[in-house]
Design a protein around this motif. Sequence first.
Motif, mmCIF file in Angstrom:
data_model
loop_
_atom_site.group_PDB
_atom_site.id
_atom_site.type_symbol
_atom_site.label_atom_id
_atom_site.label_comp_id
_atom_site.label_asym_id
_atom_site.label_seq_id
_atom_site.Cartn_x
_atom_site.Cartn_y
_atom_site.Cartn_z
ATOM 1 N N LYS A 179 -35.578 -36.851 17.317
ATOM 2 C CA LYS A 179 -35.149 -37.366 18.632
ATOM 3 C C LYS A 179 -35.741 -38.753 18.865
ATOM 4 O O LYS A 179 -35.080 -39.653 19.371
ATOM 5 N N ASP A 251 -36.013 -28.179 23.258
ATOM 6 C CA ASP A 251 -35.832 -26.972 22.456
ATOM 7 C C ASP A 251 -36.908 -25.912 22.674
ATOM 8 O O ASP A 251 -37.396 -25.272 21.728
ATOM 9 N N ASP A 274 -32.383 -30.510 27.076
ATOM 10 C CA ASP A 274 -31.347 -29.491 26.856
ATOM 11 C C ASP A 274 -30.649 -29.112 28.160
ATOM 12 O O ASP A 274 -29.462 -28.805 28.156
ATOM 13 N N ASN A 420 -25.093 -26.684 18.206
ATOM 14 C CA ASN A 420 -25.618 -27.350 17.008
ATOM 15 C C ASN A 420 -26.420 -26.359 16.178
ATOM 16 O O ASN A 420 -26.914 -25.371 16.715
HETATM 17 C C1 LIG Z 1 -28.767 -31.699 20.731
HETATM 18 C C2 LIG Z 1 -29.790 -30.793 21.203
HETATM 19 O O1 LIG Z 1 -30.666 -31.184 21.952
HETATM 20 C C3 LIG Z 1 -29.738 -29.416 20.809
HETATM 21 O O2 LIG Z 1 -28.796 -29.007 20.135
HETATM 22 O O3 LIG Z 1 -30.661 -28.683 21.187
#
Ligand SMILES: CC(=O)C(=O)O
Length: 593
Positions: A179, A251, A274, A420
């Motif tokens: 990041k 996260d 997030d 993701n």
């Molecule tokens: C992009 C992002 O922050 C995630 O997928 O958690």
Amino acid sequence: MAPAIKTTSPASTPAKKPLNVGTALPYEARTALHLKGLVPSAVEDFSAQEARAYEQLRNKGTDLEKYIFLSWLRNTNLNLFYRLVLGNLKEIAPIIYTPTVGQACQEFSHIYPFLAPPNSVDGLYIPLNEVDNIDEIIQNYRASIPEGSEPETTVITDGSRILGLGDLGMNGMGIPVGKLQLYVAAAGLDPRRCLPIVLDFGTDNPKYLEDPLYLGIRQKRPEDAEFYAATEKVLNGLTKAFPGIFIQFEDFNTPHAFGLLDQWRDRILCFNDDIQGTGSVILAGFISAIKLAGIPAKDQRILFVGAGSAGVGVAKQLVDYLVIEHKIPEEQAKAMFWFVDSRGVITANRGDTLAEHKVYFARHDNGDTQCKNLEEALEYVKPTALIGLSTIYKAFNEHILTRMNELNSDARPIIFPLSNPKTKAECTFEEAMRFTNNRVLFASGTAFPEYTIPETGEVRVPGQGNNMYVFPPIGLGAKLAKPTRITDSLIFAVSKALSNTLNSEEIARGELYPRIERIRETSAQVAAAFIHQAVREGLAQDQFWIDLVAANPASSATSATPDGTYSQRVLDEVCKNMWAPADSVSQLIPTKL
Ligand SMILES: CC(=O)C(=O)O
Ligand SMILES: NC(=O)C1=CN([C@@H]2O[C@H](COP(=O)(O)OP(=O)(O)OC[C@H]3O[C@@H](n4cnc5c(N)ncnc54)[C@H](OP(=O)(O)O)[C@@H]3O)[C@@H](O)[C@H]2O)C=CC1
Ligand SMILES: [Mg+2]
């Protein structure tokens, strides 16, 4: 309004030792530093080094090998690394960020380099049993960095929900590292002042607890009380050592993501990427999508698959937008949303105790109907928009996509598979195009390739609805204006500003986000709007920016109705404050060695 990106001198932060520039070191410097004969005789300019590095990158057989090569390059030659990244951002972003960073995290304990400090100091690894020694840990870090490069931006994770891959424990460190590389590449933060942090608080993932090479502490995660007490110690230590540091929470598992944000958002300069970052970036894409969809905003029926930090964060941002921009009363706006989680549509009478973050969106109008899964929900809701933040690979299968197309025969369906990395995405761009007769308005969390419509040869570019469009400019704006805190209206201004960055070609092609190649330009614009809004709300503390905005007002926006505008003068000044890698060695090496 495209700004010319004029950047700060890369040499502005003094280093203890000359930076490693390898074969670019001039003869005189080699003599002065007693390096004569220790380097090949050619003296190269940076572009020759870049060409060699690019060739080596291209020759790596797998994306993970590319990731490892780039990590090595970053640790050994920071300037060359960022030259390579900026010169090839579209190609390299998916390696240093999603999707490859996901694999790198899974393998983190196996690919961790053998370099010794200071080259290996990627950031802070803070074990649970050392939180009482946070001052000592910070002192050690200080001693390892060049004088004058105290951190001003940090990304913190505890690795408990890394992308859609679950609990990776200490291995999650790859995410703050990745990041922060985007903070630098996209918004020109100074790389030497970015601090990745992993809270090594254990893991509930047996795979890592049993892995002999796992590098984190081998214990299960603590209970909530211990978790919050430990994070409190870390955050207090950090903000005491580096007052005003901008903190991005990243996260954490969903309950802790909401918990930490609630606890800290009014106390320190922080935000949760997030929840708020994803909310902001998806709102920006949604603003563009509803302009193209052919259904007025007030008639949208929005079905979310996934009700975690990201899903709820995005939906709350969309509600704010409908209320502020379309003057729809909050209850009516809220009623435009349905959520499917692992047990089906979230309703107040489903029979389970809903997690706190789900209560706001629980339906009360379902009577006896309880949809148990996405298929049932689709027929019940008949959505105009389908947003995936579920971590369920291929959840939007052929049937779901085909039905979305049929249900929206009078308008274009909005379909955003945002999970993701790629292995968790709800569908691909190609699938979404094929099963909707190319009518889809699409954005995904991880970049997908362009799609050529076979019948016409027309090439369509998918939107990347990823918070990388917003956290870098938020960090840049925060570093410059120094707001006391990050408010919802600041985040809203960021969404509006991002949606305003599309140029006429992107708009004409019906795209939802600016091209990634322009991300420095758009980050500067978004940061400028952020600064205007921070001043407007009386949050900014930096007198230079307060005075600059006062002398160069952007619009009649108010704190309650931010419009994401900015003045050219503020934009010019933002651009001057963006770090960029040096073009020549003389910018890095002091003239007197
Ligand atoms: C992009 C992002 O922050 C995630 O997928 O958690
Ligand atoms: N594009 C972007 O910029 C971003 C993307 N993301 C992605 O969003 C995803 C989710 O993140 P986050 O919200 O924090 O994670 P969570 O794990 O908290 O949320 C996942 C949600 O999906 C639900 N779910 C699980 N299985 C199913 C199923 N079979 N059907 C329907 N719903 C299901 C879960 O249900 P339950 O609550 O019942 O467990 C939960 O509500 C991740 O993949 C992450 O990478 C995140 C941030 C930014
Ligand atoms: Mg994240």
